[in-house]
Design an enzyme around this catalytic site. Sequence first.
Site, PDB file in Angstrom:
ATOM      1  N   TRP A 308       0.833  -1.203   0.000  1.00 44.34           N
ATOM      2  CA  TRP A 308       0.000   0.000   0.000  1.00 44.34           C
ATOM      3  C   TRP A 308       0.867   1.252   0.000  1.00 44.34           C
ATOM      4  O   TRP A 308       0.517   2.261  -0.617  1.00 44.34           O
ATOM      5  CB  TRP A 308      -0.906  -0.002   1.236  1.00 44.34           C
ATOM      6  CG  TRP A 308      -1.764   1.221   1.373  1.00 44.34           C
ATOM      7  CD1 TRP A 308      -3.020   1.410   0.861  1.00 44.34           C
ATOM      8  CD2 TRP A 308      -1.442   2.437   2.074  1.00 44.34           C
ATOM      9  NE1 TRP A 308      -3.493   2.654   1.203  1.00 44.34           N
ATOM     10  CE2 TRP A 308      -2.544   3.321   1.937  1.00 44.34           C
ATOM     11  CE3 TRP A 308      -0.334   2.866   2.786  1.00 44.34           C
ATOM     12  CZ2 TRP A 308      -2.572   4.583   2.494  1.00 44.34           C
ATOM     13  CZ3 TRP A 308      -0.342   4.133   3.342  1.00 44.34           C
ATOM     14  CH2 TRP A 308      -1.450   4.971   3.202  1.00 44.34           C
ATOM     15  N   HIS A 309       2.015   1.179   0.674  1.00 36.97           N
ATOM     16  CA  HIS A 309       2.866   2.358   0.808  1.00 36.97           C
ATOM     17  C   HIS A 309       3.560   2.742  -0.484  1.00 36.97           C
ATOM     18  O   HIS A 309       3.949   3.912  -0.641  1.00 36.97           O
ATOM     19  CB  HIS A 309       3.899   2.143   1.918  1.00 36.97           C
ATOM     20  CG  HIS A 309       3.346   2.323   3.290  1.00 36.97           C
ATOM     21  ND1 HIS A 309       2.710   1.319   3.978  1.00 36.97           N
ATOM     22  CD2 HIS A 309       3.325   3.407   4.102  1.00 36.97           C
ATOM     23  CE1 HIS A 309       2.316   1.773   5.151  1.00 36.97           C
ATOM     24  NE2 HIS A 309       2.675   3.033   5.260  1.00 36.97           N
ATOM     25  N   GLY A 310       3.755   1.820  -1.386  1.00 39.65           N
ATOM     26  CA  GLY A 310       4.413   2.216  -2.624  1.00 39.65           C
ATOM     27  C   GLY A 310       4.742   1.047  -3.524  1.00 39.65           C
ATOM     28  O   GLY A 310       4.824  -0.101  -3.081  1.00 39.65           O
TER      29      GLY A 310
END
Length: 460
Positions: A308-310
């Site tokens: 989700w973060h990248g």
Amino acid sequence: MYWFVGQKSKINQNYILILASYYFYSCWDWRFLFLLVFSTLLDYFSAIQIEKSDTPQRKKLWLWLCISINLGFLGIFKYYNFFVESFAELFTAIGFKVSPLLLDVILPVGISFYTFHGLSYIIDIYYGRIKSEKNFVDYSLFVSYFPLLVAGPIERATHLLPQLKKRRKFDFEKAKEGVYQILWGLVKKVVIADTCAVYANGIFENYNSMNSLSLMLGAIYFAFQIYGDFSGYSDIALGTSKLFGIDLLKNFNFPYFSRDIAEFWRRWHISLSSWFRDYLYIPLGGSKGSKLFQIRNVMIIFLVSGFWHGANWTFIAWGLINALYFIPLMVLNRNRSNMDSFKLALNFDSLRILINIILTFAITCVAWIFFRSKTIQDAFAYISRMFTEGHFTEQYFKIERYTTELWSLLLIFVLVEWNCRTKIEPISGKYSWVKMSFCLAAILALGVFSDYKEFIYFQF
């Protein structure tokens, strides 16, 4: 405008806020307003159709159609190039030359946050936890509310929508709390995060020439940078929202004072952790079933959280490392052993608590190295050099601040945070105006001249 023009009715207040929210987002790039509006329309009409559906199959069809389109847009903008490049590298490694077709698109700021706002609403409608919102203005404001639009916290319809459906009355004490929280958020961001960023960036970008001490400090500086940056933004968002008479979900609860990694994740980015718990972990089976089944669920949660973060293998590695930290606690049934608050005294129990806090912070810093590094190879090389280079002398940079002064600043910050664990905000209470003066002086003296101005989580 909000309190003098819009005070007479909830409708006026919401119109002012939604216009402010769309203007706020358009200041970054007005073209992506169409994506925000489309996402809002999709979730709004899908929720109504789910509620109107007379068969379970039809309800499920609308649910998965909405989820697929939302995640499809997120995948195109955020993950398409990552998957294409990864497959191209895989085929190249086995002897097939591939020229991937990449998209030259900008990642819309905050897309992960407002997509998750909408998904939580749709899923809550599907399970009958709430009724669908018929007022399009109210729902649009829920999705686009500008304090949380670009970096959270990730709100729930069950918490925010009821507040938007009634007229807010001005509360001086709440507004004063909001000002305190904004100011402390600015201290975290401008004084702590941006100051640490100068050093963290310098060390991570030149780690091959850094000694062991500098590399250890680099990991610590980044830990304070990302905490000050993200929790600072959350404080600014919560404080700004209080000025409008609206309460947002608390997103951070002094995570670096955690006694184990499970407690850390109950205190760090609380709105995201609880989102994954409620909408992914529990539907997967949660803590029910065998230990192997539970381990699978934990691995999925942490890997998805990292992803989700990248769109980078470093984030997935960061999620995997945190899963490996967490799983032994779960297997030993100790993942909920530190739920209570604590105080330190001159005894062995307090010494044990202090050691646990330091160890938890240390392993968290190791995981942050993967989060900050450009590639997994860089992360492993950084860690390897940190433990093998063997020199522990102070290294200076050609910048305006030095290590001793920065450590003094961080020590003061930690002491203030420790002292204020049970308070509403560090600035509030007795001598608040004196504290505000010191905070403003720190922002002006240390923050205005910083070279680093970006918010890390705007890219997610």
